[in-house]
Design an enzyme around this catalytic site. Structure first.
Site, PDB file in Angstrom:
ATOM      1  N   PRO A  19       0.816  -1.221   0.000  1.00  0.00           N
ATOM      2  CA  PRO A  19       0.000   0.000   0.000  1.00  0.00           C
ATOM      3  C   PRO A  19       0.846   1.266   0.000  1.00  0.00           C
ATOM      4  CG  PRO A  19      -0.613  -1.442   1.841  1.00  0.00           C
ATOM      5  CD  PRO A  19       0.577  -2.067   1.174  1.00  0.00           C
ATOM      6  N   GLU A  33       1.485  -8.441   8.508  1.00  0.00           N
ATOM      7  CA  GLU A  33       1.712  -6.995   8.646  1.00  0.00           C
ATOM      8  C   GLU A  33       2.603  -6.451   7.536  1.00  0.00           C
ATOM      9  OE1 GLU A  33       0.282  -4.730  10.639  1.00  0.00           O
ATOM     10  OE2 GLU A  33      -0.955  -6.475  11.130  1.00  0.00           O
ATOM     11  N   ARG A  70      -3.070  -8.158 -21.211  1.00  0.00           N
ATOM     12  CA  ARG A  70      -4.056  -7.851 -22.266  1.00  0.00           C
ATOM     13  C   ARG A  70      -3.504  -6.839 -23.279  1.00  0.00           C
ATOM     14  NH1 ARG A  70      -7.352  -3.560 -21.581  1.00  0.00           N
ATOM     15  NH2 ARG A  70      -9.215  -4.599 -22.345  1.00  0.00           N
ATOM     16  N   ASP A 123      -9.907   1.859 -24.999  1.00  0.00           N
ATOM     17  CA  ASP A 123     -10.173   1.823 -23.562  1.00  0.00           C
ATOM     18  C   ASP A 123      -9.842   3.144 -22.884  1.00  0.00           C
ATOM     19  OD1 ASP A 123     -11.077  -0.784 -23.474  1.00  0.00           O
ATOM     20  OD2 ASP A 123      -9.093  -1.624 -23.083  1.00  0.00           O
TER      21      ASP A 123
HETATM   22  C1  LIG Z   1      -2.459  -6.516   5.547  1.00  0.00           C
HETATM   23  S1  LIG Z   1      -1.392  -5.934   4.305  1.00  0.00           S
HETATM   24  C2  LIG Z   1      -0.136  -5.079   5.211  1.00  0.00           C
HETATM   25  C3  LIG Z   1      -0.416  -3.623   5.282  1.00  0.00           C
HETATM   26  C4  LIG Z   1       0.710  -2.831   5.927  1.00  0.00           C
HETATM   27  N1  LIG Z   1       0.835  -3.122   7.321  1.00  0.00           N
HETATM   28  C5  LIG Z   1       0.410  -1.352   5.765  1.00  0.00           C
HETATM   29  O1  LIG Z   1      -0.380  -0.818   6.539  1.00  0.00           O
HETATM   30  O2  LIG Z   1       0.918  -0.717   4.812  1.00  0.00           O
HETATM   31  C6  LIG Z   1      -0.579  -7.396   3.750  1.00  0.00           C
HETATM   32  C7  LIG Z   1      -0.018  -7.329   2.349  1.00  0.00           C
HETATM   33  O3  LIG Z   1      -1.051  -7.076   1.430  1.00  0.00           O
HETATM   34  C8  LIG Z   1      -0.525  -6.400   0.300  1.00  0.00           C
HETATM   35  N2  LIG Z   1      -1.336  -5.191   0.069  1.00  0.00           N
HETATM   36  C9  LIG Z   1      -2.271  -4.700   0.897  1.00  0.00           C
HETATM   37  N3  LIG Z   1      -2.839  -3.607   0.379  1.00  0.00           N
HETATM   38  C10 LIG Z   1      -2.267  -3.393  -0.809  1.00  0.00           C
HETATM   39  C11 LIG Z   1      -2.430  -2.407  -1.821  1.00  0.00           C
HETATM   40  N4  LIG Z   1      -3.280  -1.407  -1.690  1.00  0.00           N
HETATM   41  N5  LIG Z   1      -1.671  -2.479  -2.923  1.00  0.00           N
HETATM   42  C12 LIG Z   1      -0.762  -3.487  -3.061  1.00  0.00           C
HETATM   43  N6  LIG Z   1      -0.570  -4.457  -2.133  1.00  0.00           N
HETATM   44  C13 LIG Z   1      -1.295  -4.414  -1.022  1.00  0.00           C
HETATM   45  C14 LIG Z   1       0.938  -6.104   0.584  1.00  0.00           C
HETATM   46  O4  LIG Z   1       1.745  -7.069  -0.075  1.00  0.00           O
HETATM   47  C15 LIG Z   1       1.020  -6.258   2.085  1.00  0.00           C
HETATM   48  O5  LIG Z   1       2.302  -6.643   2.514  1.00  0.00           O
END
Ligand SMILES: C[S@@+](CC[C@H](N)C(=O)[O-])C[C@H]1O[C@@H](n2cnc3c(N)ncnc32)[C@H](O)[C@@H]1O
Length: 272
Positions: A93, A120, A158, A173
């Site tokens: 994220p 996490e 795609r 698109d």
């Molecule tokens: C529960 S999340 C961890 C979130 C992290 N503790 C934070 O708050 O930034 C677990 C995993 O989901 C993936 N993930 C969660 N949200 C994402 C997003 N918006 N974009 C890409 N990957 C995401 C990532 O690989 C992350 O390590």
């Protein structure tokens, strides 16, 4: 294009490998997918891939060593195939938002190694040692990187040559340069009247110029309403025609930009 995914849930990737447009392209050998489970790179009987966070707090953190070993195995498999080292992208994220330009860049490359976090997140030392990019799907938190990785892969595959049946459809698109980076116009199919709602008349006219103009104006109107910043970037790129600008001015209730003065047949341009 070869995509390697490091994931605790390799079975989730059957969605892009086996189904729909991306599945057909995979069967045709237009791209390849290889999944690596970090559990296969552990040495303890429990195949441990996570541990408690230093400093305390809730949740678990993915350990660096199994992830790094999985990345090394993926890079070695690429090398054995005659491919160079691939960039390594962690889904996170906190990463850079994935967009159409990112999908186009990936489709133009020979591949990528995607790391799917869980819990996490992953040990920062793995990120510092192995990760070249961090990619986010948007401002929300998923339980794991797999769904984000599936979206990254689908949007790029795609775009590969020959993947879509109608070669032009990606060009029509949303966000595509051919559409001046605007949002796509609405689409209609049979029946001509559905629950009392008719198909807009220009689409039934058979008049190609009118149909194109109608679609363009719907694209412009939708983009103004939902993503006005895309209008500004199209304008900055010089992608908006005078007809577009006149439509936008009309939409905003502003004075219309003047049409270019027409020269009468036979008249000479004025000497300045
Ligand atoms: C529960 S999340 C961890 C979130 C992290 N503790 C934070 O708050 O930034 C677990 C995993 O989901 C993936 N993930 C969660 N949200 C994402 C997003 N918006 N974009 C890409 N990957 C995401 C990532 O690989 C992350 O390590």
């Amino acid at each position: 294009m070869r995509i390697d995914v490091v994931t605790l849930f390799p079975e989730m990737f059957g969605v892009v490998r086996d189904l729909g447009v991306t599945g057909r392209a995979h069967a045709q050998g237009r791209w390849a997918l290889h999944a690596w489970n970090p559990r296969d790179f552990t040495s303890d009987p429990h195949r441990t891939v996570d541990d408690r966070p230093y400093g305390g707090g809730p949740g678990m953190v993915m350990m660096a060593a199994p992830l790094e070993a999985a990345v090394n195995a993926a890079q070695a498999a690429r090398a054995a195939q005659g491919l160079g080292p691939a960039p390594v992208a962690l889904l996170a994220p906190v990463g850079k938002r994935y967009d159409q330009a990112g999908a186009e860049a990936l489709a133009a490359s020979d591949g990528l190694i995607l790391i799917c976090g869980r819990y996490e997140g992953v040990d920062q030392r793995f990120i510092e040692r192995c990760v070249t990019h961090e990619i986010s799907l948007g401002d929300f938190v998923l339980s794991g990187g797999e769904i984000a990785a599936l979206a990254v892969i689908d949007a790029a595959v795609r775009l590969l040559p020959g993947v879509l049946n109608d070669g032009d459809s990606a060009l029509q698109d949303s966000f595509n340069d051919t559409l001046s980076g605007l949002l796509d116009s609405p689409h209609y199919t049979r029946p001509e009247v559905y629950e009392g709602a008719p198909v807009p008349a220009p689409l039934l006219s058979g008049h190609h110029a009118n149909i194109s103009r109608w679609r363009r104006e719907r694209s412009l109107a939708l983009t103004v309403a939902r993503r006005p910043e895309l209008i500004e970037s199209a304008r900055a790129q010089g992608w908006l025609s005078l007809a577009d600008e006149r439509f936008l001015a009309e939409l905003a209730g502003e004075p219309l930009p003047p049409l270019p003065a027409k020269r009468r047949r036979g008249s000479k341009p004025k000497a300045s």
